[in-house]
Structures are given as structure tokens and as C-alpha cells.
Write a protein that holds these residues in place. Structure first.
Motif, PDB file in Angstrom:
ATOM      1  N   ALA A  22       4.139   5.884  -5.224  1.00  0.00           N
ATOM      2  CA  ALA A  22       4.299   5.993  -6.674  1.00  0.00           C
ATOM      3  C   ALA A  22       3.314   7.009  -7.246  1.00  0.00           C
ATOM      4  N   LEU A  23       2.108   7.091  -6.670  1.00  0.00           N
ATOM      5  CA  LEU A  23       1.146   8.090  -7.117  1.00  0.00           C
ATOM      6  C   LEU A  23       1.546   9.489  -6.656  1.00  0.00           C
ATOM      7  N   TRP A  24       2.159   9.582  -5.477  1.00  0.00           N
ATOM      8  CA  TRP A  24       2.531  10.894  -4.931  1.00  0.00           C
ATOM      9  C   TRP A  24       3.720  11.505  -5.653  1.00  0.00           C
ATOM     10  N   THR A  28       0.828  -1.208   0.000  1.00  0.00           N
ATOM     11  CA  THR A  28       0.000   0.000   0.000  1.00  0.00           C
ATOM     12  C   THR A  28       0.860   1.255   0.000  1.00  0.00           C
ATOM     13  N   ASN A  47       3.991   1.554  -1.015  1.00  0.00           N
ATOM     14  CA  ASN A  47       4.713   1.669  -2.291  1.00  0.00           C
ATOM     15  C   ASN A  47       3.804   2.182  -3.402  1.00  0.00           C
ATOM     16  N   ALA A  48       2.584   1.664  -3.456  1.00  0.00           N
ATOM     17  CA  ALA A  48       1.656   2.091  -4.502  1.00  0.00           C
ATOM     18  C   ALA A  48       1.260   3.556  -4.330  1.00  0.00           C
ATOM     19  N   ASN A  49       0.994   3.979  -3.102  1.00  0.00           N
ATOM     20  CA  ASN A  49       0.593   5.364  -2.865  1.00  0.00           C
ATOM     21  C   ASN A  49       1.765   6.326  -3.068  1.00  0.00           C
ATOM     22  N   GLN A 101       0.047   9.658   5.189  1.00  0.00           N
ATOM     23  CA  GLN A 101      -0.762   8.463   4.967  1.00  0.00           C
ATOM     24  C   GLN A 101      -1.557   8.084   6.213  1.00  0.00           C
ATOM     25  N   ASP A 142       8.811  15.971 -11.022  1.00  0.00           N
ATOM     26  CA  ASP A 142       8.393  15.007 -10.013  1.00  0.00           C
ATOM     27  C   ASP A 142       9.466  14.900  -8.938  1.00  0.00           C
ATOM     28  N   GLU A 149      -4.965   6.056   5.237  1.00  0.00           N
ATOM     29  CA  GLU A 149      -4.504   4.997   4.340  1.00  0.00           C
ATOM     30  C   GLU A 149      -3.826   3.874   5.121  1.00  0.00           C
ATOM     31  N   ASP A 155       4.504  12.280  -8.601  1.00  0.00           N
ATOM     32  CA  ASP A 155       4.221  13.351  -9.563  1.00  0.00           C
ATOM     33  C   ASP A 155       3.749  14.628  -8.886  1.00  0.00           C
ATOM     34  N   ARG A 156       3.361  14.560  -7.618  1.00  0.00           N
ATOM     35  CA  ARG A 156       2.884  15.737  -6.890  1.00  0.00           C
ATOM     36  C   ARG A 156       3.960  16.344  -5.995  1.00  0.00           C
TER      37      ARG A 156
END
Length: 468
Positions: A97-99, A91, A93-95, A371, A110, A376, A101-102
């Protein structure tokens, strides 16, 4: 009875110094010393300004910065959660990876581009400075890059609680960094001339990294400091050689003419003639006139002098001569490998001590806290034991092999003989073993009737076939 000479020897006293480095005389007439971090702090701003000019306006300076940034960061130092619960780790790692770019508060890149920016500032200015800000919409941590000189150098004083502020860095009475005093605008910005007091930011909201040289050092020194003077001499030498070549090309020959009026044409002011020449000019000489040029010293050794200067510059910034110049004409496999191994040891130390520890890890901790704040991850479990959540492995980009086939064969032998693990080999290549195993499992699960065939294994290269 103890003789006085024996006592003097016990105390380190003698009529003549035993250490040449501590001697005096003509050879030490130009004796310059650095005794504390204060000397670094006093001159760092001047050195940074000169280093920025060198990096922006000279081909060599630009090459040094780009080579160091590219090799230290490349496409990014990537994270992998080390939480023992695989579901929580996945969880995070996936979140993350989404962050990624922000990550940039200004939206210009990035998280990995911010790593490159930090490394660029580390090389040029000797330090980087970022401020962590919460996103307005959901409080996600975002980073804003600041010019290192926004950290107020002129703010140095004692605080009322027994602490001190040294060049914008605030310490408590125990010597721990508790805050940074940062100006709102960078030097040279239109608003930087306004008399604004620096803003006090808690240390948890600031990322400040540098490579320490002296105990007690709180600000960085440009990595280009050891080579700026040599590089300046090198540029002057090259310019002089170019000008000499230009002058040599100006005169193609001389023509003697009994009716000639002068050797050069131009504006005459008293005894001074302002004349211009063009390459390949034929000059007319009047009767009785002659032109004599000085005997310019031979430049046969200038090329070796330039190469020597480049070698010293490369050594001063931690690069190999070939990486600095792009000239690989004098290297073979063994020398190239030896040089790259030496550089990789240096680069690995910088990656983990100046980038991962002071930059990447604090960002990961702030991300994990966010998180927990958003739910999360379980905030109660996180608050009770945050360390497993904050544990992460950082994987620098893989190094390209000098001879990939030989390197792969060496890794195969090392794993087979249990000198190293598969996880270590895969990590050295910039990947995580769990990701690799997952991808291999997915490949093995593909239907057998897919139009994919295994390529034949390449023939093993031996010394006999290599020399054939």
C-alpha cells in the motif's frame, strides 16, 4: 466390390460442396481470408494508427475507450496477500500500500493509474508495454510506460542458439519468451528519427500483454479493428446528413425581379461563378431565370440506419448499445440486467487474463523480491519457498447493482442456504473479507454512548408496492 463413389465419400470428395461457407461463385466474389497470425502482424501497425485517430478525434471512439477502461479497471484492481502466515501477509499488504504511490517511474500517477494506462493501450493499440526499472535510491521496482510501437516490429530474424526474434519478441529454441527488443523513443518523438538499435531487455523486466486471436501470435491487434470501417461510414453518413440540413436551410425563398442581374453574387471567372450562401437567404431571380435543385432521397430511414451502425459498433467492441450511446430509453430492468451480466462475463475474462496474469502478478512478484532484498521479509525463507510469498488475490472493482436491494436480498438468501460463502459475496463487491470483519469488529468495539443510531431498515419492496 467397393464403388468409387463410396470411396470418394469416405475421403470427403464429392461433385458438389456440402458446406456453403467453403463454396465459390458470385456470393463469394469478395472473398477475403485470414489464415495465420502473420496477417495480423503485417497490418497491426496500420490498424493501430487508425484506431488512435478514431479514439482521439471522434466522440464515439473516445466513449468506447473510456467506457472499457472505466469498467475494466475503475479505481484499480487491488491485491491481498495469501500467505498462510497472517503476520507476513499483513506486512506485505501494508508495504505494498505504501509502494503504490511510487509505482510510476515518471511520478505521474500510482499503480492504479498505470493499470488504467495499460487498459487504454490494450484497447487502442491492442497491446501494452511497460519496462520495470529499479529506483535509484533503494532499488524499489518502478514501471515506465512505453508506446507499443517501441517494441521493434522490424526486428525479425533467427538467433544463433536456435531461437528466433519475431517483431521484437525473442524466443529460445524451446519457444519460450526470453527477451524483448525495445527502442528508446516512441514513434513521432524528436529523437525517434535517430538510427538507434533497439535495446535487448530480459523478459523479466518487461510487461507485455495482449489478447491473442491466432496461435503463434506475438503482437496485439487493436480492439477497434472490427469497427473502424463501420465507424468511418457512420461518421460520413452523419456528416452528409448535417450538410444536407445546412443546404436545406440556405434558401428561404426566391424573389423574381425584372431588373435582377443574377441569382447569386460572387466572383465570375468565365462561365464559373464562385458564390457563397448564408442560411435563410432570399435570392433575387432575373427574368427568364430559374433554379432547380435535385430531388434528394428522403432521409426518414437514416436514423434507424445510424442506430443499426451503432449497435454493430457496440457489439464489435464488447459494449452494449446503451453503454456506447448513453441512450437507456428503450430498456427495462430485465433487459438492462441481461445486458450487464453479459458484459460482466466479458469484462471478468479480460480482467484476469489480460490484466491480472500478465501485468499485476509479475509486479507483485517483483515487489516481493524487493521486500526480501531489503529484509522486510526473511530472505532465507523466501529463497527456500517463494510461492507462498508470491501468492496474492486480486480484487477488481465492485459492479454497481442494477437493483441493489434485490441483489443484496439474493446474496442473503444464497449465503443462508449455503449456495455461496460470505467471502465470495464480499469479494464480488470488490472487498476482502478480513478487512470487512476487522472493520465490523472495530465498529462493535465503539462505546455505546456515541451519538450514532441505527437507521430503520427500509421496507421490503414487493411486486404489489412497486406497482402501487
Amino acid at each position: 466390390m467397393i464403388l468409387p463413389g463410396f470411396i470418394n465419400r469416405l475421403l470427403g470428395k464429392s461433385s458438389a460442396r456440402a458446406l456453403d461457407a467453403a463454396g465459390a461463385g458470385r456470393r463469394w466474389a469478395d472473398d477475403r481470408r485470414l489464415t495465420s497470425a502473420g496477417a495480423v502482424h503485417a497490418d497491426a501497425a496500420t490498424v493501430s494508427a487508425r484506431a488512435a485517430h478514431f479514439a482521439l478525434n471522434t466522440p464515439m471512439g473516445r466513449r468506447i475507450v473510456e467506457s472499457l477502461v472505466g469498467n475494466l479497471v475503475g479505481d484499480g484492481i487491488k491485491s491481498r496477500s495469501q500467505h498462510p502466515d497472517k503476520t507476513i501477509a499483513a506486512t506485505l499488504n501494508a508495504n505494498f500500500a505504501l509502494w503504490i504511490d511510487r509505482a510510476d517511474a515518471e511520478g505521474r500517477g500510482d499503480f492504479f493509474s498505470l493499470q488504467q494506462a495499460a487498459t487504454n493501450d490494450l484497447v487502442v493499440f491492442g497491446e501494452y508495454l511497460f519496462v520495470i526499472l529499479p529506483a535509484l535510491e533503494d532499488g524499489a521496482p518502478q514501471l515506465r510506460r512505453c508506446h507499443p510501437e517501441q517494441l521493434a516490429r522490424d526486428t525479425t530474424r533467427l538467433t544463433g542458439d536456435g531461437g528466433a526474434i519475431v517483431q521484437g519478441v525473442e524466443f529460445d529454441r524451446m519457444g519460450r519468451i526470453v527477451a524483448y527488443h525495445v527502442r528508446r523513443h516512441a514513434p513521432g518523438d524528436p529523437l525517434s528519427a535517430m538510427a538507434l538499435m533497439p535495446v535487448r531487455l530480459p523478459a523479466s523486466d518487461v510487461l507485455h500483454g495482449f489478447r491473442p486471436i491466432y496461435p503463434g501470435q506475438v503482437r496485439g491487434l487493436s480492439w477497434l479493428a472490427p469497427v473502424l470501417l463501420t465507424a468511418n461510414d457512420h461518421d460520413r453518413l452523419v456528416d452528409a446528413m448535417i450538410e444536407r440540413a445546412k443546404v436545406a436551410a440556405l434558401h428561404a425563398g426566391f424573389v423574381r425581379d425584372a431588373q435582377g442581374t443574377g441569382a447569386y453574387t460572387g466572383d465570375q471567372s468565365g462561365s464559373e461563378l464562385t458564390a457563397s450562401l448564408e442560411p435563410g437567404a432570399l435570392i433575387t431571380l432575373p427574368p427568364g431565370k430559374d433554379i432547380e435543385f435535385p430531388d434528394v432521397p428522403d432521409q426518414n430511414g437514416a436514423l434507424e440506419l445510424i442506430k443499426d451502425a451503432m449497435r454493430r459498433i457496440a457489439a464489435g467492441v464488447g459494449l452494449t448499445y446503451e453503454m456506447l450511446t448513453g441512450d437507456y430509453s428503450q430498456v427495462n430492468y430485465s433487459s438492462a440486467r441481461a445486458g450487464m451480466l453479459e458484459f460482466r462475463r466479458f469484462a471478468s475474462g479480460v480482467q484476469f487474463h489480460q490484466l491480472v496474469f500478465p501485468f499485476c502478478r509479475p509486479v507483485w512478484r517483483r515487489f516481493v523480491a524487493w521486500q526480501a532484498f531489503t529484509g522486510e521479509i526473511d530472505r532465507v525463507i523466501y529463497a527456500a519457498s517463494p510461492l507462498p510469498f508470491e501468492s496474492a488475490k486480486w480484487l477488481p472493482p465492485a459492479w454497481a447493482g442494477v437493483d441493489p436491494q434485490k441483489d443484496a436480498k439474493a446474496d442473503e438468501i444464497a449465503v443462508r442456504n449455503k449456495f455461496k460463502s460470505r467471502a465470495e459475496v464480499i469479494a464480488e463487491r470488490g472487498y476482502d473479507i478480513e478487512d470487512v470483519d476487522r472493520e465490523i469488529e472495530a465498529d462493535n468495539a465503539k462505546p455505546a454512548n456515541l451519538p450514532v443510531s441505527d437507521a430503520p431498515a427500509p421496507a421490503e419492496t414487493t411486486e404489489e408496492t412497486a406497482n402501487a
